[in-house]
Design a protein around this motif. Structure first.
Motif, short mmCIF file in Angstrom:
data_model
loop_
_atom_site.label_atom_id
_atom_site.label_comp_id
_atom_site.label_asym_id
_atom_site.label_seq_id
_atom_site.Cartn_x
_atom_site.Cartn_y
_atom_site.Cartn_z
N ASN A 116 27.69 46.58 35.67
CA ASN A 116 28.28 47.05 36.92
C ASN A 116 29.60 46.32 37.19
OD1 ASN A 116 26.09 48.77 37.50
ND2 ASN A 116 24.93 47.06 38.42
N CYS A 117 30.53 47.07 37.78
CA CYS A 117 31.83 46.50 38.15
C CYS A 117 32.33 47.24 39.39
CB CYS A 117 32.84 46.61 37.01
SG CYS A 117 33.24 48.31 36.55
N SER A 118 33.40 46.75 39.97
CA SER A 118 33.98 47.36 41.17
C SER A 118 35.48 47.48 40.99
CB SER A 118 33.65 46.54 42.42
OG SER A 118 34.16 45.22 42.29
N TYR A 119 36.03 48.55 41.56
CA TYR A 119 37.47 48.79 41.48
C TYR A 119 38.00 49.09 42.87
CZ TYR A 119 36.20 53.76 41.74
OH TYR A 119 35.69 54.97 42.15
N SER A 120 39.29 48.88 43.03
CA SER A 120 39.92 49.07 44.33
C SER A 120 40.32 50.52 44.52
CB SER A 120 41.16 48.17 44.45
OG SER A 120 41.84 48.40 45.66
N CYS A 121 40.04 51.03 45.70
CA CYS A 121 40.43 52.40 46.05
C CYS A 121 41.41 52.42 47.21
CB CYS A 121 39.20 53.23 46.39
SG CYS A 121 38.18 52.54 47.73
N GLY A 122 41.97 51.30 47.54
CA GLY A 122 42.93 51.20 48.63
C GLY A 122 42.82 49.85 49.30
N SER A 123 43.47 49.70 50.43
CA SER A 123 43.39 48.44 51.17
C SER A 123 42.00 48.29 51.79
CB SER A 123 44.46 48.41 52.28
OG SER A 123 44.28 49.51 53.16
N ASP A 124 41.35 47.17 51.46
CA ASP A 124 39.99 46.87 51.94
C ASP A 124 38.99 47.97 51.57
OD1 ASP A 124 41.01 44.56 53.06
OD2 ASP A 124 41.40 45.51 55.00
N CYS A 125 39.19 48.54 50.40
CA CYS A 125 38.29 49.59 49.94
C CYS A 125 37.90 49.31 48.49
CB CYS A 125 38.95 50.97 50.06
SG CYS A 125 37.96 52.33 49.40
N TRP A 126 36.63 49.15 48.24
CA TRP A 126 36.13 48.86 46.90
C TRP A 126 34.96 49.80 46.59
CZ3 TRP A 126 38.51 45.43 43.70
CH2 TRP A 126 39.45 44.57 44.28
N ARG A 127 34.95 50.31 45.37
CA ARG A 127 33.87 51.19 44.93
C ARG A 127 33.30 50.67 43.62
NH1 ARG A 127 36.01 57.37 46.19
NH2 ARG A 127 36.21 57.10 48.48
N SER A 128 32.05 50.97 43.39
CA SER A 128 31.35 50.47 42.21
C SER A 128 31.44 51.46 41.06
CB SER A 128 29.88 50.19 42.55
OG SER A 128 29.23 51.39 42.96
N SER A 129 31.43 50.90 39.86
CA SER A 129 31.42 51.71 38.65
C SER A 129 30.71 50.93 37.56
CB SER A 129 32.86 52.08 38.24
OG SER A 129 32.84 52.91 37.10
N ARG A 130 30.77 51.41 36.32
CA ARG A 130 30.10 50.74 35.21
C ARG A 130 30.95 50.84 33.95
NH1 ARG A 130 24.58 53.81 34.79
NH2 ARG A 130 26.06 55.51 35.12
N TYR A 131 30.72 49.88 33.05
CA TYR A 131 31.35 49.93 31.73
C TYR A 131 30.32 49.49 30.70
CZ TYR A 131 31.86 44.83 31.94
OH TYR A 131 31.62 43.48 32.04
N PRO A 132 30.37 50.05 29.49
CA PRO A 132 29.39 49.67 28.46
C PRO A 132 29.74 48.32 27.84
CG PRO A 132 30.89 51.31 27.61
CD PRO A 132 31.25 51.14 29.06
N CYS A 133 28.73 47.57 27.51
CA CYS A 133 28.90 46.25 26.88
C CYS A 133 28.80 46.42 25.37
CB CYS A 133 27.84 45.29 27.40
SG CYS A 133 27.93 43.64 26.64
N LEU A 134 29.88 46.15 24.69
CA LEU A 134 29.92 46.24 23.24
C LEU A 134 29.60 44.86 22.65
CD1 LEU A 134 30.54 47.72 20.58
CD2 LEU A 134 32.97 47.14 20.96
N GLN A 135 28.54 44.80 21.86
CA GLN A 135 28.12 43.54 21.27
C GLN A 135 28.36 43.59 19.76
OE1 GLN A 135 23.84 42.09 21.26
NE2 GLN A 135 24.69 40.86 22.96
N VAL A 136 29.09 42.58 19.26
CA VAL A 136 29.47 42.55 17.85
C VAL A 136 29.01 41.23 17.24
CG1 VAL A 136 31.38 42.70 16.20
CG2 VAL A 136 31.50 43.98 18.34
N TYR A 137 28.25 41.33 16.15
CA TYR A 137 27.82 40.14 15.40
C TYR A 137 28.63 40.07 14.10
CZ TYR A 137 23.81 39.08 18.36
OH TYR A 137 23.01 38.72 19.42
#
Length: 255
Positions: A116-137
Motif C-alpha cells: 500500500n502507498c499514498s499519493y497526493s491529489c492536491g493540497s491536503d488531499c491524499w489517496r491510497s493506491s498499491r504497487y507490486p513488490c518485485l523480489q530478486v534473488y
C-alpha cells in the motif's frame, strides 16, 4: 657749405646706429616668440603624453581589478562547491559499505505481493493506491553468497525486500505493467554487475550505487577546473603587477 656737410657726417652714424638697434630688437622678439611657441608645443605634447599615460594606467588598473575579482570569485565558488559535495556525495560515498563489485547471477525474479502507498491529489488531499513488490534473488560469483538484490541505496532504505519502489500512482495497472517489464528484463539478462559488502554487515546486494567512483569523478572534476582556473588568473595578475613594478624601478635607476 662745409659746415652742412660736416653736420650731415656727424648725424649719419647716429642714425645708422638707431636703425641697427631697432632691427636687433625686432629680431630678438621674433626669436623669443619662436622659443616660447616651441616651448608651448612641447608642453602641450608633454601634457597629452601624461594624460595618455594616466588613462592607460587607469585602464590597466581597472582590468587588473576585474581579473583579480574574477579569479577570487572562481576560487570562492569552487570552495563552496567542494563544501556542498563533501557533506552530500563524498560523505555518502565514504560511508557506504557496498565497496566491492562483482558479477551476480539472477536466481529468481518474481512479484510476490502488493504494498500500500499514498499519493497526493492536491493540497491536503491524499489517496491510497498499491504497487507490486518485485523480489530478486542473486548469487555473487566471487563469493558464492546468495542474497536479495536492491536497485540502489535509496530503494534499500525504503524497503529491504523489494528490488525497486516506484512512485505511487493512481493508475495501478500501469505500475503493474512497469514492474513486470523490469522482472522480465532481469530474467533475460541472467547476469548483472552488482555491489556487495565484503564484511557481510549488509546482506542486501545493490545493482547500482547512487554515488559511485564515476559519479564522484565527474562531480569533483568541474570544481577542480574552476579552482585551478581562478588560481591561475590570480597568479598571472600578481605576476604582471610585480613585473611592472620591477620595470619601473629599473627605469628609475641612474645609468
Amino acid at each position: 657749405m662745409h659746415q652742412r656737410s660736416f653736420r650731415n657726417s656727424l648725424q649719419s652714424p647716429w642714425q645708422g646706429g638707431k636703425t641697427s638697434g631697432k632691427m636687433f630688437f625686432v629680431t630678438g622678439r621674433k626669436v623669443a616668440s619662436a622659443a616660447n611657441e616651441k616651448r608651448s608645443i612641447y608642453q602641450r605634447f608633454r601634457g597629452y603624453e601624461l594624460m595618455e599615460k594616466r588613462r592607460t594606467e587607469t585602464a590597466l588598473k581597472a582590468g587588473e581589478d576585474r581579473a583579480l575579482f574574477l579569479g577570487l570569485s572562481m576560487v570562492f565558488c569552487s570552495i563552496m562547491m567542494y563544501f556542498v559535495l563533501c557533506i552530500t556525495m563524498v560523505r555518502s560515498y565514504t560511508d557506504s559499505v557496498w565497496t566491492e563489485e562483482s558479477i551476480c547471477t539472477i536466481l529468481n525474479s518474481s512479484l510476490i505481493m502488493e504494498v500500500n502507498c499514498s499519493y497526493s491529489c492536491g493540497s491536503d488531499c491524499w489517496r491510497s493506491s498499491r504497487y507490486p513488490c518485485l523480489q530478486v534473488y542473486v548469487s555473487i560469483n566471487a563469493t558464492g553468497r546468495i542474497g536479495l538484490l536492491s536497485y540502489n541505496e535509496e530503494a534499500q532504505d525504503i524497503s529491504s525486500e523489494c528490488f525497486y519502489v516506484p512512485k505511487c500512482q493512481k493508475d495501478h495497472t500501469a505500475v503493474n505493467v512497469m514492474m513486470a517489464n523490469i522482472s522480465e528484463t532481469l530474467k533475460a539478462q541472467q547476469q548483472v554487475w552488482c555491489y556487495y559488502d565484503p564484511k557481510e554487515q549488509q546482506s542486501v546486494i545493490l545493482l547500482s550505487r547512487l554515488y559511485g567512483s564515476g559519479a564522484m569523478f565527474h562531480s569533483l572534476f568541474w570544481p577542480s577546473c574552476m579552482l585551478a582556473g581562478g588560481s591561475l588568473i590570480i597568479f598571472m595578475v600578481k605576476l604582471t603587477q610585480y613585473l611592472s613594478i620591477l620595470c619601473e624601478h629599473i627605469s628609475k635607476m641612474p645609468k
